[in-house]
Scaffold this motif. Structure first.
Motif: not given
Length: 149
Positions: A15, A17, A39-40, A42
């Motif tokens: 994905h 990033q 989404n780590w 965030d």
């Protein structure tokens, strides 16, 4: 006038990033990045900035008696060690996939490393055992366990 092109987005698990200065310094080994949700960054930012207000949330869970909440603040010298604090986020159950806010704690490096000390010892031992086994060096068991008593 010179124009700069944007750096390509970092990939994790296939994905795209986006990166920030904080994420470029995240102490996550490349081989483990796929264990974290896409989404780590965030999630981590929300815990560190919105909830913890850039202060370590450790209340002694690391084994140190802080007399309440740890006083370490991001980008300032740690009051206990003197080193510059880079606030991190610890998974209380050591599972990077479990990002429930109740399982996360903003932590200075000192508290995070102390909190994870036992977990790191276990993973080091497992890694050593795997390396020994892969090399064909198995540990020998006592062939006569009852005779040694």
């Amino acid at each position: 006038m010179t124009t700069q092109t944007a750096a390509p987005a970092r990939l994790r698990g296939g994905h795209p990033q986006h990166t920030t200065d904080q994420e470029q310094h995240m102490p996550i080994r490349p081989e483990n990045r796929g264990r974290y949700p896409i989404n780590w960054p965030d999630i981590s930012r929300s815990i560190r900035i919105d909830r913890a207000r850039l202060r370590c949330e450790c209340d002694g869970r690391c084994g140190t008696s802080h007399g309440g909440r740890c006083a370490a603040r991001n980008a300032r010298p740690n009051p206990m060690t003197g080193s510059l604090v880079v606030l991190t986020v610890a998974h209380l159950d050591h599972n990077p996939a479990n990002c429930d806010p109740a399982n996360l704690m903003a932590a200075c490096q000192a508290c995070h490393l102390r909190y994870d000390r036992e977990h790191h010892a276990q993973t080091r031992a497992a890694t050593r055992r795997a390396a020994i086994t892969a090399a064909g060096q198995l540990t020998l068991e006592d062939p006569c366990p009852s005779a040694s008593t």
